[in-house]
Scaffold this active site. Structure first.
Site, PDB file in Angstrom:
ATOM      1  N   ASP A   1      -4.419   3.010  14.266  1.00  0.00           N
ATOM      2  CA  ASP A   1      -3.580   3.597  13.230  1.00  0.00           C
ATOM      3  C   ASP A   1      -4.117   4.981  12.902  1.00  0.00           C
ATOM      4  O   ASP A   1      -4.944   5.523  13.634  1.00  0.00           O
ATOM      5  CB  ASP A   1      -3.482   2.681  11.995  1.00  0.00           C
ATOM      6  CG  ASP A   1      -4.806   2.559  11.239  1.00  0.00           C
ATOM      7  OD1 ASP A   1      -5.798   3.226  11.618  1.00  0.00           O
ATOM      8  OD2 ASP A   1      -4.845   1.791  10.261  1.00  0.00           O
TER       9      ASP A   1
ATOM     10  N   ARG B   1       0.841  -1.201   0.000  1.00  0.00           N
ATOM     11  CA  ARG B   1       0.000   0.000   0.000  1.00  0.00           C
ATOM     12  C   ARG B   1       0.873   1.246   0.000  1.00  0.00           C
ATOM     13  O   ARG B   1       1.505   1.576   1.009  1.00  0.00           O
ATOM     14  CB  ARG B   1      -0.944   0.019   1.199  1.00  0.00           C
ATOM     15  CG  ARG B   1      -1.784   1.288   1.259  1.00  0.00           C
ATOM     16  CD  ARG B   1      -3.019   1.175   2.145  1.00  0.00           C
ATOM     17  NE  ARG B   1      -2.717   1.033   3.564  1.00  0.00           N
ATOM     18  CZ  ARG B   1      -3.652   1.096   4.524  1.00  0.00           C
ATOM     19  NH1 ARG B   1      -4.932   1.283   4.199  1.00  0.00           N
ATOM     20  NH2 ARG B   1      -3.316   0.947   5.781  1.00  0.00           N
TER      21      ARG B   1
END
Length: 532
Positions: A445, A164
């Site tokens: 996160d 990613r």
């Protein structure tokens, strides 16, 4: 070290000798080529986001695009996914740190999404060392030894790698081309593709990617154009790249089929990125006086707007022959508390049971210890099949489901304080270089930190931001809580033997981001400017 930089490129950060194998002239020339081809269009698309937000702030509600009705109505399918992406029942994610990479590869998951984005603090060292780590891991050369001498090595059988890069909104501030910052996503993608694509092809699994934070099919088109250029530049057959798009913005939900269409030769499906999705809903409707979500713990995948979004994603993917991937439960195993651990594991099991029965072909976990439970629940539904692409979801989905923003209560002082505590703790850790942090038995996160500060902001500005005891959430209520929760966070961090140096700054940033009258679009933008 003196790099031989391409014409027009500057690197404004120190370069370690061991990075020379990544920051080669040829690789950087490719990054510069991508920048010159696509930076102008990236800026246009970011401007279009701002203009769309202004219309929503003025009362416009999202809907399907009339100009793309033919895509939704025509009969087409994405190109078949390769064998390495046929079976993705459990995917694990985590940052590009060496120990994490090894543990994730060895976890028993079918797939591992390594992350230059939300679970990674994008300081210069993390970004480039992450490239080095992946270069070695792809060639089975990565190892790691901790301070106690324990050595970590890759197993013979490892998960399929997906990577990613950063989203379109993020820059790489340390690399300039013709005086402009390069896009963080093109920098991450350009280096990892240039160095590893042919090696991955030779090994039969890659190059595969995850694409974050998109708000429209035009943003998917830009990625597709970058993929076409990259494959031509490196002599890789067209269609070799496969990419899964995270549907983690409310606007992308209205363009899921269009996004699949734009990437149809390179598509590996869609993923229900739930935490950023909740954040996106708060952000998009921040000025709507009728919109006010309950505290985070009440926003489960079973509430109306999340349920409708998840089922619609499976429907869109399987209609078009693409994988449908379930999102991340933030729960993690809890050591030294068997009762709490059992509750957490039951939560994971419930999450994956629902996803599997809804038709998802797999789902995410944040910890290697959760792979067996998630795998067990998908195997119960799939049996020995690698996926359930053939399962079609019935029903019609649209604004009626996706804009049904319930529940609006409860909002409690405990929930408010939890948002403040998590936000400060995460920001302090992020500034110190760690973007994936276990807090209160959840793996946090950037997406969950965004929810934390966005909810505080909204409860202050919305007339519906009222605690269950009748008190209105105000700046005067929140600011003392920030000081109190900062003290708690520092005590926790100190007890864990960690440095608290970044946490005062984290609290200041949280205050600024959650109590300013003008809502800052992304927490990570000022954070990134604040870091070295």
């Amino acid at each position: 070290m003196a790099l031989n930089l391409p014409a027009g490129m500057q690197i404004t950060a120190p370069v370690k000798p061991e990075w020379e194998s990544i920051l080669t002239t040829e690789a950087l020339e490719f990054v510069a080529k991508l920048h010159r081809a696509f930076e102008g269009r990236r800026q246009e698309l970011l401007k279009a986001r701002v203009e769309r937000q202004a219309r929503i702030d003025a009362g416009e509600m999202p809907d399907f695009l009339p100009e793309t009705a033919h895509i939704r109505n025509d009969d087409w399918k994405v190109a078949p996914v390769p064998a390495a992406l046929q079976c993705r029942r459990v995917e694990i994610t985590g940052p590009v740190e060496a120990k994490m990479i090894i543990n994730a590869f060895n976890s028993g998951a079918d797939s591992y999404m390594t992350d230059f984005e939300d679970s990674n603090s994008p300081n210069w060292d993390n970004q480039i060392q992450g490239q080095v780590n992946l270069y070695k891991a792809i060639r089975r050369e990565l190892s790691f030894k901790n301070e106690n001498g324990k050595e970590y090595k890759l197993n013979d059988k490892i998960a399929t790698l997906q990577i990613r890069p950063r989203g379109w909104h993020l820059d790489e501030k340390h690399v300039l081309v013709d005086g402009q910052r390069v896009a963080g996503g093109l920098f991450d993608f350009g280096l990892v593709f240039f160095h590893n694509a042919k090696e991955q092809i030779a090994r039969g699994a890659g190059p595969f990617y995850y694409l974050p934070k998109m708000e429209s099919h035009l943003e998917a088109r830009l990625w597709n154009e970058a993929f076409v250029m990259a494959q031509d530049h490196c002599g890789v057959p067209q269609g070799t790249i496969k990419a899964t798009v995270l549907v983690e913005t409310i606007l992308a939900t209205f363009e899921m089929e269009e996004i699949l269409y734009e990437l149809r030769n390179h598509s590996a499906g869609l993923n229900a990125g739930r935490w950023d999705y909740i954040f996106s809903c708060i952000k998009k409707f921040k000025k709507n006086q009728d919109f006010c979500l309950a505290q985070r713990s009440a926003i489960t995948m079973e509430v109306p707007f999340m349920r409708g979004y998840a089922l619609a994603l499976v429907q869109a993917c399987h209609k078009r022959g693409a994988p449908a991937m379930g999102g991340m439960s933030a729960l993690i195993p809890i050591k030294n508390d068997p009762v709490a651990n059992e509750k957490a594991l039951a939560g994971i099991r419930h999450d994956k049971t629902r996803d599997a029965n809804d038709g998802f072909d797999g789902g995410w976990v944040a910890h290697p210890g959760l792979v067996p439970i998630a795998m067990e629940e998908f195997v119960k539904v799939l049996g020995d099949k690698p996926n359930q692409f053939e399962k079609q979801v019935e029903g019609k989905f649209g604004p009626e489901q996706w804009l049904d923003f319930r529940p609006t209560t409860p909002i409690t002082e405990t929930g408010l304080r939890n948002n403040i505590n998590v936000g400060i703790h995460y920001l302090g850790s992020w500034l110190a270089g760690n973007g994936c942090v276990p807090i209160h038995n959840l793996m946090e996160d950037a997406a969950t930190a965004e929810i934390s500060r966005s909810q505080v902001w909204q409860w202050v500005v919305s007339p519906k931001g009222i605690l269950d005891d009748g008190r209105k959430v105000t700046v005067e209520m929140v600011r003392p809580m920030i000081a109190e929760e900062l003290a708690k966070v520092k005590a926790t961090v100190t007890a864990q033997g960690e440095d608290t140096a970044t946490y005062d700054q984290a609290a200041e940033i949280f205050d600024r981001m959650s109590l300013t009258p003008d809502y800052p679009e992304f927490l990570t933008l000022p954070l990134y400017e604040a870091m070295a």
